[in-house]
Design a protein around this motif. Structure first.
Motif, short mmCIF file in Angstrom:
data_model
loop_
_atom_site.label_atom_id
_atom_site.label_comp_id
_atom_site.label_asym_id
_atom_site.label_seq_id
_atom_site.Cartn_x
_atom_site.Cartn_y
_atom_site.Cartn_z
N LEU A 56 -7.19 14.26 -38.82
CA LEU A 56 -7.72 15.56 -38.43
C LEU A 56 -9.03 15.43 -37.64
CD1 LEU A 56 -7.11 17.66 -41.70
CD2 LEU A 56 -5.62 17.38 -39.71
N HIS A 57 -9.37 14.21 -37.26
CA HIS A 57 -10.60 13.99 -36.49
C HIS A 57 -10.31 14.21 -35.00
CE1 HIS A 57 -12.54 11.37 -39.87
NE2 HIS A 57 -12.35 12.62 -40.22
N ARG A 58 -10.05 15.48 -34.67
CA ARG A 58 -9.76 15.88 -33.30
C ARG A 58 -10.56 17.13 -32.98
NH1 ARG A 58 -4.12 15.56 -34.75
NH2 ARG A 58 -3.73 17.60 -33.82
N PRO A 59 -10.82 17.43 -31.70
CA PRO A 59 -11.65 18.60 -31.35
C PRO A 59 -11.22 19.90 -32.01
CG PRO A 59 -11.29 17.27 -29.40
CD PRO A 59 -10.47 16.64 -30.50
N MET A 60 -9.90 20.16 -32.05
CA MET A 60 -9.41 21.41 -32.64
C MET A 60 -9.85 21.55 -34.09
SD MET A 60 -5.45 22.40 -33.33
CE MET A 60 -5.00 23.66 -34.52
N TYR A 61 -9.73 20.48 -34.87
CA TYR A 61 -10.09 20.54 -36.29
C TYR A 61 -11.59 20.47 -36.50
CZ TYR A 61 -5.12 20.11 -36.95
OH TYR A 61 -3.77 20.34 -36.88
N PHE A 62 -12.29 19.85 -35.56
CA PHE A 62 -13.76 19.89 -35.63
C PHE A 62 -14.25 21.33 -35.50
CE2 PHE A 62 -17.85 19.94 -33.35
CZ PHE A 62 -18.64 19.32 -34.30
#
Length: 312
Positions: A56-62
């Motif tokens: 989940l370390h992606r821009p959307m989840y950030f």
């Protein structure tokens, strides 16, 4: 008959609250408190999942983690004080405490307004330009837009809190609300506040209407692209996602625009309290449900996390 909430021998303000001490209002208070606790738990769990799961370390989840953090802080800054006032009958709040509530609520509200616009851009790029997503929304741009959201929110909160508390207030320090909100506090001022109110209106155009217009434009482009999808299943999935996101956006921006952009002559304390409850208590409960828990990757991350917990 005087109660503890009627006595104010200091310069403290008195928050009259939203609930009365009746059986029906006690039931409503318990419902609101339950929703607030559910919001705190859901948003805290969302933050934990995104932090611990590398997938989940992606821009959307950030961006989703920032939304959860803002909702967590907003509920924490308002509900505990509201609950304590109701349960102890001690409804006073110091000017410093009142200023802090104004600053925190406006900072988080303003930051969330711009963050929701950033999230709509993220969805627009993901749906309309999926192959260019790593370029159009890379980590650097994502962090810059997030920091910009926090900065603009904090600047607005600091300006309004400092200016509001600079006014001289009349002898009656009673605020007909369940937390300190700038428009309600300005009504107690014994001075001409027209210049400040005009400036506050201009800030609201920047902080609310511009991001809201950007969100509507983004989702209009998304829906336009979705209508051209040949797959009926993909169309239904994209349409359901867009409609649910827009529902949350409406629940956030609608009450905020109602509170801060109505003419002074149309403002009602009872209406303000109910509408404020929507974007300070109810919307933070809906955000993790709509944006996060309906997401299959988030549900899978939760299953993996629960699996690890049961292994111990």
């Amino acid at each position: 008959k005087k109660t503890r909430s009627n006595i104010n021998t200091t310069l403290d303000f008195i928050l009259l609250g939203i609930f009365k001490h009746t059986r029906s209002h006690l039931f409503l208070f318990m419902m609101v408190l339950t929703m607030a606790i559910a919001s705190l738990m859901a948003n805290a769990l969302m933050l934990l999942l995104i932090l611990l799961d590398p997938r989940l370390h992606r821009p959307m989840y950030f961006l989703l983690s920032q939304l959860s953090l803002m909702d967590l802080m907003l509920v924490s800054s308002i509900v505990p004080k509201m609950a304590a006032d109701y349960l102890t009958w001690n409804k006073s709040i110091s000017p410093a405490g009142c200023g802090l509530q104004i600053f925190v609520s406006l900072t988080l509200g303003g930051a969330e307004s711009f963050l929701l616009a950033t999230m709509s851009y993220d969805r627009y790029v993901a749906v309309c330009h999926p192959l260019r997503y790593p370029v159009l929304l890379n980590w650097r741009l994502c962090i810059q837009m997030t920091l910009g959201s926090w900065f603009l929110g904090a600047a607005d909160g600091l300006m309004q809190a400092a200016t509001t508390l600079s006014f001289p207030f009349c002898s009656a320090h009673e605020i007909d609300h369940f937390f300190c909100e700038a428009p309600m506090l300005v009504r107690l001022a014994c001075a001409d506040t027209s210049v400040f109110e005009n400036a506050m209106y201009a800030c609201c155009v920047l902080m609310l209407l511009i991001p809201f217009s950007f969100i509507l434009t983004s989702y209009s482009l998304i829906l336009s692209a979705v209508l051209h999808l040949r797959s009926q299943e993909a169309f239904k999935k994209a349409f359901a996602t867009c409609s649910s996101h827009l529902a949350v956006v409406a629940l956030f921006y609608g009450p905020a625009i109602f509170i801060y952009m109505r003419p002074k002559s149309y403002r009602s304390a009872n209406h303000n309290k109910v509408v404020s409850a929507f974007y300070t208590i109810f919307t933070p409960v809906l955000n993790p449900l709509i944006y996060s828990w309906r997401n299959s990757e988030v549900r899978e991350a939760l299953k993996r996390w629960l699996g690890k917990c049961t292994d111990f």
